[in-house]
Design a protein around this motif. Structure first.
Motif, PDB file in Angstrom:
ATOM      1  N   ILE A 156       0.835  -1.193   0.000  1.00 49.35           N
ATOM      2  CA  ILE A 156       0.000   0.000   0.000  1.00 49.35           C
ATOM      3  C   ILE A 156       0.875   1.250   0.000  1.00 49.35           C
ATOM      4  O   ILE A 156       1.940   1.289   0.615  1.00 49.35           O
ATOM      5  CB  ILE A 156      -0.970   0.058   1.205  1.00 49.35           C
ATOM      6  N   LEU A 157       0.435   2.237  -0.727  1.00 46.71           N
ATOM      7  CA  LEU A 157       0.970   3.592  -0.653  1.00 46.71           C
ATOM      8  C   LEU A 157      -0.132   4.410  -0.001  1.00 46.71           C
ATOM      9  O   LEU A 157      -1.250   4.480  -0.533  1.00 46.71           O
ATOM     10  CB  LEU A 157       1.307   4.126  -2.035  1.00 46.71           C
ATOM     11  N   ALA A 158       0.141   5.006   1.154  1.00 44.32           N
ATOM     12  CA  ALA A 158      -0.953   5.509   1.976  1.00 44.32           C
ATOM     13  C   ALA A 158      -0.624   6.842   2.617  1.00 44.32           C
ATOM     14  O   ALA A 158       0.535   7.242   2.755  1.00 44.32           O
ATOM     15  CB  ALA A 158      -1.284   4.490   3.075  1.00 44.32           C
ATOM     16  N   SER A 159      -1.690   7.525   3.002  1.00 41.92           N
ATOM     17  CA  SER A 159      -1.560   8.712   3.851  1.00 41.92           C
ATOM     18  C   SER A 159      -2.724   8.735   4.824  1.00 41.92           C
ATOM     19  O   SER A 159      -3.818   8.242   4.524  1.00 41.92           O
ATOM     20  CB  SER A 159      -1.520  10.001   3.024  1.00 41.92           C
ATOM     21  N   ALA A 160      -2.470   9.270   5.981  1.00 44.15           N
ATOM     22  CA  ALA A 160      -3.490   9.381   7.022  1.00 44.15           C
ATOM     23  C   ALA A 160      -3.540  10.822   7.509  1.00 44.15           C
ATOM     24  O   ALA A 160      -2.522  11.378   7.921  1.00 44.15           O
ATOM     25  CB  ALA A 160      -3.176   8.443   8.187  1.00 44.15           C
ATOM     26  N   GLY A 161      -4.734  11.413   7.443  1.00 41.93           N
ATOM     27  CA  GLY A 161      -4.955  12.719   8.026  1.00 41.93           C
ATOM     28  C   GLY A 161      -5.672  12.557   9.353  1.00 41.93           C
ATOM     29  O   GLY A 161      -6.726  11.920   9.413  1.00 41.93           O
ATOM     30  N   LEU A 162      -5.105  13.089  10.410  1.00 41.28           N
ATOM     31  CA  LEU A 162      -5.683  12.974  11.751  1.00 41.28           C
ATOM     32  C   LEU A 162      -5.948  14.351  12.323  1.00 41.28           C
ATOM     33  O   LEU A 162      -5.066  15.226  12.296  1.00 41.28           O
ATOM     34  CB  LEU A 162      -4.745  12.233  12.705  1.00 41.28           C
ATOM     35  N   THR A 163      -7.163  14.562  12.807  1.00 43.28           N
ATOM     36  CA  THR A 163      -7.470  15.764  13.570  1.00 43.28           C
ATOM     37  C   THR A 163      -7.343  15.406  15.041  1.00 43.28           C
ATOM     38  O   THR A 163      -8.125  14.608  15.567  1.00 43.28           O
ATOM     39  CB  THR A 163      -8.885  16.277  13.273  1.00 43.28           C
ATOM     40  N   VAL A 164      -6.343  15.971  15.693  1.00 49.08           N
ATOM     41  CA  VAL A 164      -5.972  15.592  17.063  1.00 49.08           C
ATOM     42  C   VAL A 164      -6.340  16.716  18.021  1.00 49.08           C
ATOM     43  O   VAL A 164      -6.047  17.887  17.768  1.00 49.08           O
ATOM     44  CB  VAL A 164      -4.466  15.282  17.141  1.00 49.08           C
ATOM     45  N   LEU A 165      -6.964  16.359  19.128  1.00 48.44           N
ATOM     46  CA  LEU A 165      -7.335  17.322  20.163  1.00 48.44           C
ATOM     47  C   LEU A 165      -6.552  17.000  21.431  1.00 48.44           C
ATOM     48  O   LEU A 165      -6.833  15.999  22.107  1.00 48.44           O
ATOM     49  CB  LEU A 165      -8.834  17.254  20.450  1.00 48.44           C
TER      50      LEU A 165
END
Length: 441
Positions: A36-45
């Motif tokens: 897999i070629l992947a990216s993860a966007g996370l909104t962190v609080l």
């Protein structure tokens, strides 16, 4: 009733320094290599001022990390991704992280259970079954059952494959001529272990007759289509029965995917439960498991557990739902099932307490059975009206949240107007198996 928090069962997984509000997962999957070629966007609080964000990620290589659009320092070691934004992150202010990574996902070993979980290859694709600790096998996450978030999945595969993921399919588009991107959105909230992707060659089948506003869709291998449609054919009725007993279905979509692999026990991945071909017989041989995974959408998914020590709160409830479905569908009554299972449990013996079973006993069949028996004994103690009022209050009060055994006991005493500390001590916190109350239900 005290709500103090004991040490977590798997303290090396997850962090209480922050919560994740949203994941956006982009995966481009290659069938030959499994890469897999992947990216993860996370909104962190952040829950406190923190200098390092520690995420769980196994076997995959991170190539870049940005915070608020700016590259930041990161380090990988022993299944952890540590991100240093360069300045302390203030309490209560969301931060957007973007993480690029790649590799060939494989399951995460869980030595406490002598098992593994997460991303698996199938004959024609992929199945993801992450309970309890497998989510880091395919995306960076805060791997705790009580950190629940919204999800968006953007999965690109060859055009002759199909994709299933949590939530609703919102878009499907051709990219590069020979590949297709599938986009699913699920507002959740959902724990990381319940996130799933199934890649294979599926036929999608919708069902009617469920509660208003709930989309019922399934995905089956074409060669098993007729048998699978029969085996899962009573899901709409199950949804109606459980909605009457437990309260409104907590999501806007549900269904089952049968992956082309022998899986054994299915998994209640949120809104899209995963089964293997070994559960398709054309005779409804495993309809109890179909009911079990559906009931988890209320108990375990919508009402999550705060820690794995509370697993009886989801497995006992789902097991009891099997007995309720048996009665509703013309089979043995819940009381008959309870008596039979109690006798079997006594024959097996029990040497642990289900309210704090220890990591090695999390998936012991006796925990499932005794959890269901605890609920039936409670029903016999407080009566049907108060018992089902309690189930609906539990499903409503903690909808989209996580709770523990202490909170369930407190609510049970409030709804039933009864002193139940002794009852729960005997059923949850001693190994000896109590007697069922005398009055049958």
């Amino acid at each position: 009733m005290e709500f103090g928090r004991a040490a977590r069962y798997f303290p090396r997984h997850g962090s209480d320094d922050y919560r994740v509000l949203r994941y956006r997962l982009r995966l481009d999957w290659k069938p030959g290599s499994g890469r897999i070629l992947a990216s993860a966007g996370l909104t962190v609080l952040p829950e406190r001022a923190v200098e390092v964000i520690s995420l769980d990620l196994s076997h995959l290589e991170v190539t870049r990390v940005a915070a608020g659009g700016e590259p930041v320092e990161f380090h990988q070691r022993k299944k952890k991704l540590s991100i240093r934004p360069g300045r302390p992150l203030p309490l209560g202010r969301p931060v957007e992280f973007e993480i690029g990574y790649h590799g060939v996902p494989r399951p995460v070993g869980v030595p406490e259970l002598d098992d593994e979980a997460g991303w698996f290859r199938t004959r024609d694709g992929v199945r993801v079954m992450s309970e309890p600790l497998g989510a880091p096998s395919w995306f960076p996450c805060n791997d705790r059952p009580d950190d629940k978030a919204a999800y968006r999945f953007e999965i690109t595969v060859p055009q002759d494959h199909q994709v299933c993921a949590n939530g609703r399919l919102t878009q499907r588009r051709t990219v590069g001529g020979q590949r297709v991107e599938w986009v699913y959105e699920h507002p959740g909230p959902m724990a990381p272990y319940l996130a799933t992707v199934a890649i294979g060659r599926f036929v999608f089948v919708e069902q009617t007759g469920g509660p208003p506003g709930v989309l019922l869709r399934n995905a089956f291998p074409e060669r098993l289509l007729d048998r699978a449609e029969f085996d899962f054919g009573r899901q709409p009725r199950m949804l109606r029965v459980f909605s009457e007993l437990f309260g409104p279905y907590p999501f806007d979509v549900y269904g089952s995917v049968v992956v082309d692999a022998v899986v054994g026990d299915p998994l209640e991945t949120q809104t899209f439960s995963v089964f293997g071909t070994d559960r398709v017989t054309g005779r409804r041989s495993y309809e109890d498991e179909v009911a079990h995974e559906l009931a988890h959408q209320w108990f375990g998914n919508s009402v999550g557990i705060r820690d794995w020590r509370d697993i009886w709160l989801k497995e006992g409830f789902a097991n009891y739902a099997e007995w309720l479905w048996s009665q509703a569908s013309g089979g043995p009554s819940a009381h008959t099932m309870a008596v039979s299972h109690l006798n079997s449990l006594r024959a097996k013996g029990q040497d642990f307490a289900i309210g704090d079973p220890g990591t090695a006993r999390l998936y012991d069949d006796r925990l499932y059975t005794r959890g269901a028996l605890t609920l039936h004994a409670l029903r016999l103690t407080v009566g049907d009206e108060r018992f089902f009022a309690l189930l609906q209050a539990w499903a409503g009060r903690y909808r989209g949240a996580s709770a523990d055994t202490a909170r369930f006991i407190a609510l049970a005493q409030r709804v039933s107007d009864a002193a139940l500390d002794g009852f729960f001590h005997d059923w949850l916190y001693t190994a000896a198996i109590p007697q069922l109350p005398l009055d049958g239900a």
